[in-house]
Design a protein around this motif. Structure first.
Motif, PDB file in Angstrom:
ATOM      1  N   ALA A 184       0.870  -1.181   0.000  1.00 12.00           N
ATOM      2  CA  ALA A 184       0.000   0.000   0.000  1.00 12.00           C
ATOM      3  C   ALA A 184       0.904   1.227   0.000  1.00 12.00           C
ATOM      4  O   ALA A 184       1.804   1.341   0.842  1.00 12.00           O
ATOM      5  CB  ALA A 184      -0.919   0.009   1.207  1.00 12.00           C
ATOM      6  N   PHE A 185       0.691   2.121  -0.969  1.00 11.60           N
ATOM      7  CA  PHE A 185       1.579   3.293  -1.019  1.00 11.60           C
ATOM      8  C   PHE A 185       0.905   4.487  -0.395  1.00 11.60           C
ATOM      9  O   PHE A 185      -0.314   4.580  -0.300  1.00 11.60           O
ATOM     10  CB  PHE A 185       2.032   3.590  -2.448  1.00 11.60           C
ATOM     11  CG  PHE A 185       0.935   3.981  -3.401  1.00 11.60           C
ATOM     12  CD1 PHE A 185       0.282   5.213  -3.310  1.00 11.60           C
ATOM     13  CD2 PHE A 185       0.568   3.144  -4.445  1.00 11.60           C
ATOM     14  CE1 PHE A 185      -0.704   5.562  -4.200  1.00 11.60           C
ATOM     15  CE2 PHE A 185      -0.415   3.492  -5.345  1.00 11.60           C
ATOM     16  CZ  PHE A 185      -1.063   4.704  -5.222  1.00 11.60           C
ATOM     17  N   VAL A 186       1.771   5.428   0.022  1.00  5.77           N
ATOM     18  CA  VAL A 186       1.352   6.757   0.463  1.00  5.77           C
ATOM     19  C   VAL A 186       1.949   7.724  -0.546  1.00  5.77           C
ATOM     20  O   VAL A 186       3.189   7.810  -0.683  1.00  5.77           O
ATOM     21  CB  VAL A 186       1.838   7.079   1.886  1.00  5.77           C
ATOM     22  CG1 VAL A 186       1.478   8.512   2.258  1.00  5.77           C
ATOM     23  CG2 VAL A 186       1.251   6.107   2.886  1.00  5.77           C
ATOM     24  N   ASN A 187       1.067   8.445  -1.283  1.00  6.78           N
ATOM     25  CA  ASN A 187       1.504   9.354  -2.345  1.00  6.78           C
ATOM     26  C   ASN A 187       1.041  10.754  -1.980  1.00  6.78           C
ATOM     27  O   ASN A 187      -0.161  11.017  -1.915  1.00  6.78           O
ATOM     28  CB  ASN A 187       0.912   8.922  -3.683  1.00  6.78           C
ATOM     29  CG  ASN A 187       1.582   9.593  -4.854  1.00  6.78           C
ATOM     30  OD1 ASN A 187       2.659  10.187  -4.708  1.00  6.78           O
ATOM     31  ND2 ASN A 187       0.962   9.507  -6.037  1.00  6.78           N
ATOM     32  N   VAL A 188       1.973  11.625  -1.703  1.00  6.58           N
ATOM     33  CA  VAL A 188       1.659  13.003  -1.304  1.00  6.58           C
ATOM     34  C   VAL A 188       1.746  13.868  -2.553  1.00  6.58           C
ATOM     35  O   VAL A 188       2.819  13.994  -3.173  1.00  6.58           O
ATOM     36  CB  VAL A 188       2.619  13.497  -0.213  1.00  6.58           C
ATOM     37  CG1 VAL A 188       2.258  14.929   0.211  1.00  6.58           C
ATOM     38  CG2 VAL A 188       2.583  12.569   0.989  1.00  6.58           C
ATOM     39  N   LEU A 189       0.571  14.484  -2.944  1.00  8.15           N
ATOM     40  CA  LEU A 189       0.472  15.260  -4.169  1.00  8.15           C
ATOM     41  C   LEU A 189      -0.081  16.644  -3.874  1.00  8.15           C
ATOM     42  O   LEU A 189      -0.922  16.824  -2.992  1.00  8.15           O
ATOM     43  CB  LEU A 189      -0.471  14.572  -5.172  1.00  8.15           C
ATOM     44  CG  LEU A 189      -0.055  13.194  -5.689  1.00  8.15           C
ATOM     45  CD1 LEU A 189      -1.171  12.610  -6.529  1.00  8.15           C
ATOM     46  CD2 LEU A 189       1.229  13.304  -6.497  1.00  8.15           C
ATOM     47  N   ALA A 190       0.349  17.644  -4.658  1.00  5.88           N
ATOM     48  CA  ALA A 190      -0.198  19.005  -4.633  1.00  5.88           C
ATOM     49  C   ALA A 190      -0.607  19.322  -6.070  1.00  5.88           C
ATOM     50  O   ALA A 190       0.257  19.637  -6.912  1.00  5.88           O
ATOM     51  CB  ALA A 190       0.819  20.007  -4.112  1.00  5.88           C
ATOM     52  N   GLU A 191      -1.929  19.231  -6.379  1.00  5.90           N
ATOM     53  CA  GLU A 191      -2.427  19.376  -7.739  1.00  5.90           C
ATOM     54  C   GLU A 191      -3.639  20.302  -7.769  1.00  5.90           C
ATOM     55  O   GLU A 191      -4.544  20.192  -6.940  1.00  5.90           O
ATOM     56  CB  GLU A 191      -2.841  18.010  -8.299  1.00  5.90           C
ATOM     57  CG  GLU A 191      -1.720  17.029  -8.502  1.00  5.90           C
ATOM     58  CD  GLU A 191      -0.818  17.421  -9.665  1.00  5.90           C
ATOM     59  OE1 GLU A 191      -1.301  18.095 -10.592  1.00  5.90           O
ATOM     60  OE2 GLU A 191       0.374  17.041  -9.638  1.00  5.90           O
TER      61      GLU A 191
END
Length: 1205
Positions: free
Chosen positions: A445-452
């Protein structure tokens, strides 16, 4: 704060001014839509998408392929470990990795061995955002070893002993499938007595001699390598102790026999498992298989129960003749004690198996990918269960989390990782491992931190078309990090909601639950977060629903006819529907009998296969509707078949049959017919009928008949064709059941007796040699019966009998088998002869001028010499009292039935001389006549004058000429003439009465009015009264110059005034009005005349009728005058122009002969004693020419019309 859209709905109703629907950030994480364009732009940690199974058994004859596929942005790179250490694929020339993938291919087909590459493999997929790892993949090549060589001795055992043939297959990978066959590769039969156990051994609860064979062979099939190995054949011989000779008994002991047990009956014992109890452990989710195999004689039966519980109904199955109990998808709740019970007639035994269900780890909550915005919070949860309870461990990018790089935003709490205020550097792939002694689970399970900034993924200006009154869903797929808020507007300026209810789904979709026509328009979706804003327009059109306004209807048709189904569709004009017909939810048969046009499906020449459900389906791009109707094809039933005769007795038989197809209309009854092939071949007779639910019938039979039967079925549509004829059945001969009918005895001559009867038909004869025994004797004597047997005839003549003597007669049937029952005697008579004596003392009493009463004494019965039929009176008119020597009239006859001694003679002519005599009549004929008796009739009223005509009309006179009555019926005393004028309105004037001497035949009337219509009534009189009148009308002439003779001065003045008035205009108008009124009256009278009404002149006549000229009747009212009632009713009507009056103005009466035909049925009628007609009338001489009273005919409607002109 973690943001994730959950599947919730928010409802907003009318009341907010611009339509702005907000999606609030009250959720736990973002989901990244699987939009290709979005995925191309967003970075994402690796995710394993495909991998080989944990326990990977390979075929050593093929290349080894170990799968590992992953996705990510940027695309991940792949590496492998083998047995916990790095596997450098570049150093092994047999190993290659698929480009853009982590899948390995090991080429062992060219060189190398599969065993070299046995081990535990693990794949790692890595990019800048983290690393994902696969399961530990254990690679093992499959094995299918041969059986070890062994020497198998023949097995010899006694009948009834138990036997176990061991298989003991070689250990393979995976384990083989075991089965027993013979040398011919035929599977050995198994039963409750002989069966294969779970371990592959073959168990015999007891052996039988037929178990002896030399080719019991155990086979092992290795499915992975598609190979089959076989064990050496085992020889088994089953013998009895009696077969052992003394030599074998001396050299062999009992212990050298296999399973040296008694062959006598014994209670059960278990062959497997051993002992009274055993234990079994199984993993959750697998199939639990419990086995008990018992021996004994007789063969035991196995039963299963669960102690302190019940077996799960839907998951329990019995195999191998109930020797194996299987429970699929086993759970921890299936743990417990299971008991198998073996039982036969001599006892029972039981075994308890204690079952424990363990569990490898299984997920309760598997960790899910997290997409977070900077500074947001989130959690990864990894919860699993098992027995024993699994241990949870975490890894980060494939490295145990204890030794992984530190992350201040991360905190581990057992099975949960908590993230707080994450940053982009917090992106990673985490692995959760749950394991116990029975296995493990591994999840990435990944943790993906995005600012979009927000993005709207739905295509711009998408057009949605929705059917009215259905839900409309307007999509607004979006993405952004942080999670954007969503707003919806209707129209360019954002129109307000009034009454509709809108639903905003958390994926951005706007739902209109019930779309109406006014829902049409443009809708705008706006997405906002702190990094920006995006919007998109979509368009909504509402269409009318498709409807079937004329649905197909249920139809019942007869086979061979044509049926039509109608399906009329109404739809939105912008949509083009397609109409499809289905039969039983499938396509229509490819048959030219099916025709489809715009609105109809027509099926011609319908047959049985056409019955079913026909569905009309109307499809558009937005909706579809359907309507169905059932077609039932009916017809008369098919003929019954398989006729069978049972219970065959002398007088009855049972017939049974199989009904044919009822063709969808229930059979109401069966009709049974028979053929007598001996007496009436080819002719079928009705036997009986039975209800349609019955397929047997008990039939009554007659002797000596060669029966064949056939059956027909009947339903509401008609009767089937006959079945094939049954077998023939000849009944035995028997004596006749009945005697001939219609037995009569009548003589044809005075000295014979003719005996007749209706003979029996062949069916009634009951046997060969049908004859009749005819018996007779005199009724009043003591003579014995005289009998004679005659052939199959219908008459016998007895000669030499006395005349007309009563006889008793019997006719009895007989055949070769015997006599019919004794018949009843009937009475007959020998032949008749003519009567010998005439009636005496004949008296005549004249009642009136047309009726006389005759009396006579009866003739003695003995002298009649036959059946008395009655008395016959001959009478004739000899001469007239007025005119002597007039030609003779024919004789007339009246017959009075039975023993009557008096009768009435009607229809006599008045004033006439008659002669009569009486004779007795029997069946042979008439007796002698009595002496002639003479009598005279008195005078009567005359008939109407024969003719009346008016000649020489002048201005003031008319001359009448006539002929005397054709039947004066006496001496004429005078004529009576009555006349009266008729004016233009058909009103009658005063009546003038004249008496004219009887010797006159012409009379002139003077001093009459000119141009005036007169009606005349004319009749003759005798001493008996007035006769029938005759009527006529005539008109005096008119002076065309308007000048009258000098002696009629008044008339002259009237004529002058008439001329002067006629020239006046007012008179002309009045006359026109009168003419119009007359025309109207003419039409009304014509209608009334056709309906039987009277015109005004008739009413006037009725009001002023002269009583002297009314029809006369006899005082006693018995007969009355012989005249036409119709002519009486018409006599007083004025004659009209155009009537059927001769040109010489002579009116003739129709001829009347006072015939007795007027009183009975033709020439033979009958009168009662009081004068009513009971006799028979006939003429023996030629009749005179017809003559009689004449009368004017009734005026026709045309005459009535002419009278007004």
């Amino acid at each position: 704060m973690q943001l994730k859209i959950m599947p919730k709905k928010k409802r907003l109703s009318a009341g907010r001014a611009p339509l702005m629907l907000f999606l609030c950030q009250m959720i736990s994480a973002l989901e990244v839509p699987l939009d290709p364009k979005l995925l191309e732009d967003l970075v994402q940690p690796p995710t394993i998408t495909q991998q080989s199974p944990k326990d990977y058994i390979i075929d050593p004859r093929e290349n080894i392929v170990i799968q590992c596929e992953a996705k990510g942005k940027p695309p991940p790179s792949f590496s492998w470990t083998r047995n916990g250490t790095h596997f450098d694929i570049d150093k092994d020339p047999l190993v290659t990795m698929k480009p853009g993938s982590g899948t390995l291919t090991i080429n062992i087909m060219s060189e190398g061995k599969a065993e070299t590459y046995e081990g535990v493999y693990q794949c790692t997929a890595r990019n800048e955002r983290g690393a994902a790892i696969s399961n530990n993949i254990v690679i093992r090549p499959s094995r299918s070893p041969l059986w070890t060589k062994e020497k198998l001795e023949p097995i010899i055992l006694r009948n009834g002993q138990s036997l176990v043939l061991p298989c003991r297959p070689p250990i393979g990978l995976p384990p083989p499938i075991i089965f027993w066959m013979d040398n011919s590769f035929q599977r050995l039969p198994q039963s409750e007595r002989v069966s294969q156990g779970l371990n592959g051994d073959l168990y015999f609860s007891n052996v039988l001699p037929e178990d002896t064979r030399e080719d019991y062979i155990c086979y092992a099939r290795f499915n992975h390598t598609q190979t089959i190995q076989q064990k050496q054949p085992i020889s088994v011989k089953v013998i009895s102790v009696d077969e052992l000779n003394d030599t074998i008994a001396a050299n062999l002991s009992d212990t050298e026999f296999y399973g040296a047990k008694s062959h006598r009956q014994r209670p059960p014992t278990f062959l497997t498992p051993d002992g009274n109890t055993s234990r079994k452990e199984e993993l959750r989710g697998n199939v639990l298989s419990l086995e008990c195999i018992a021996e004994g004689l007789p063969t035991p039966i196995i039963y299963w129960i669960k102690e302190d519980g019940t077996l799960p109904i839907n998951r329990t199955f019995y195999r191998n003749f109930k020797k194996t109990l299987q429970i699929i998808q086993v759970t921890e709740a299936d743990s417990g004690n299971y008991q198998c019970i073996a039982k036969n007639a001599l006892g029972a035994i039981h075994h308890t198996i204690s079952v424990t269900v363990k569990a490898a780890p299984y997920w309760i909550i598997a960790p899910q990918n997290l997409v977070l915005s900077p500074e947001e919070d989130g959690t990864l949860i990894c919860r699993a269960n098992g027995n024993p309870k699994p241990r949870i461990s975490w890894l980060s990018n494939g490295v145990p989390i204890e030794i992984a790089p530190d992350d201040p935003s991360r905190k581990i709490d057992g099975d949960t990782i908590i993230f707080s205020k994450v940053q982009e550097r917090s992106s990673a792939v985490y692995q959760c491992n749950a394991s116990n002694e029975y296995g493990y689970l591994l999840a990435n399970a990944f943790v993906n931190v995005l600012a979009e900034p927000p993005r709207i993924l739905t295509s711009a200006n998408t057009l949605y078309q929705v059917i009215a009154n259905r839900a409309a869903l307007l999509d607004c797929a979006f993405f952004g990090s942080p999670l954007p808020t969503i707003e919806w507007f209707k129209g360019a300026k954002g129109s307000a909601l009034r009454e509709d209810i809108y639903v905003l789904h958390e994926n951005g979709t706007l739902e209109i639950p019930v779309a109406q026509k006014d829902s049409t328009g443009t809708y705008t979706c706006v997405a906002r977060n702190k990094l920006g804003m995006a919007k998109n327009d979509v368009h909504l059109e509402i269409k009318d629903p498709t409807r079937i306004i004329k649905q197909p209807e249920y139809a019942v048709v007869q086979r061979g006819s044509t049926v039509s189904f109608e399906c009329k569709v109404k739809h939105d004009h912008t949509l083009i529907p397609t109409v499809t017909w289905l039969k039983d939810h499938g396509e229509l048969p490819n048959d030219g009998r099916f025709t489809v046009d715009k609105d109809h499906l027509v099926v011609a020449d319908v047959n049985d296969d056409d019955g079913g459900t026909y569905t009309c389906v109307a499809n558009t791009t937005l909706d579809n509707v359907s309507a169905s109707a059932v077609l039932s094809v009916v017809d008369v039933p098919n003929p019954p078949f398989d006729l069978e005769l049972t219970d065959q007795l002398d007088r009855s038989v049972q017939l049974s049959w199989t009904p044919g197809d009822d063709n969808n209309s229930p059979i109401t009854k069966f009709i049974i017919e028979y053929e007598d092939a001996m007496h009436e071949p080819g002719l079928w007779h009705h036997q009986t009928e039975v209800p349609g639910t019955q397929t047997t019938a008990q039939l009554k039979l007659s002797p000596y008949v060669n029966y064949s039967f056939r059956v027909m079925a009947e339903n509401n549509l008609g009767r089937s064709l006959p079945s094939e004829a049954s077998e023939q059945y000849l009944t035995k001969a028997a004596e006749p059941d009945k005697n001939p009918t219609a037995v009569e005895g009548l003589g044809s001559e005075p000295d014979n007796l003719v005996i007749t009867w209706k003979p029996l038909n062949g069916f009634e004869s009951n046997g060969p040699g049908l004859q009749y025994k005819v018996s007779w004797r005199q009724k009043d004597g003591d003579d014995e019966w005289t009998s004679v047997v005659v052939a199959n005839v219908s008459k016998y003549i007895v000669s030499g009998t006395p005349t007309f003597v009563p006889y008793l007669i019997k006719v009895q049937a007989l055949n070769d088998a015997g006599f019919a029952p004794e018949p009843a005697a009937v009475m007959g008579h020998s032949g008749e002869d003519l009567p010998m004596v005439a009636p005496g003392n004949v008296r005549v009493n004249v009642v009136n001028s047309t009726l006389a009463e005759v009396h006579w004494d009866p003739v003695p019965l003995k002298s009649i010499r036959g059946h008395l039929q009655g008395y016959r009176i001959y009478y004739w008119k000899a001469q007239s009292s007025l005119t002597r020597n007039r030609r003779h009239i024919e004789k007339k006859i009246l017959t009075f039935q039975g023993s009557k001694t008096h009768g009435m003679l009607p229809g006599l002519e008045p004033f006439s001389h008659y002669t009569l005599n009486v004779r007795v009549v029997n069946g042979k004929g008439e007796g002698p006549a009595s002496p002639d008796k003479v009598f005279n009739t008195p005078e009567g009223v005359p008939s109407a004058p024969s003719s009346l005509k008016i000649v020489n009309p002048t201005l003031d006179s008319l001359t009448l000429e006539w002929e005397p009555p054709s039947h004066p019926n006496g001496i004429l005393t005078e004529y009576t003439l009555k006349y009266q004028p008729i004016n233009s309105t058909h009103e009658l004037g005063p009546l003038v009465d004249l008496k004219i001497p009887a010797n006159k035949t012409r009379w002139t009337l003077k001093n009459l009015n000119f141009s005036t219509r007169y009606k005349f009534y004319f009749y003759a009189r005798t001493a008996a009264g007035s006769g029938i009148q005759i009527t006529e009308e005539a008109i005096t002439t008119v002076d065309e110059a308007g000048i009258l003779p000098p002696d009629v001065g008044a008339g002259k003045a009237m004529a002058s005034r008439q001329v002067d008035i006629a020239t006046q205009g007012w008179f002309i108008g009045l006359m026109c009005a009168v003419a119009l009124l007359i025309l109207i009256l003419l039409i009304v009278c014509f209608i009334r005349r056709n309906k039987g009404g009277k015109y005004p002149v008739k009413e006037k006549e009725d009001a002023h009728a002269d009583p002297e000229i009314q029809p006369m009747k006899e005082d006693d009212g018995t007969f009355g005058e012989y005249r036409s009632l119709e002519s009486d009713a018409e006599d007083h009507k004025p004659l009209k122009k155009g009537s059927r009056t001769p040109s010489d103005r002579t009116v003739k009466k129709e001829d009347s002969d006072d015939s007795l035909v007027d009183y009975g049925e033709g020439v033979n009628g009958q009168f009662n004693e009081d004068g009513s007609f009971i006799g028979q009338y006939s003429g023996k001489k030629e009749k005179e020419p017809a003559e009689g009273n004449e009368s004017s005919e009734a005026p026709s409607p045309v005459n009535a019309m002419n009278s007004f002109v």
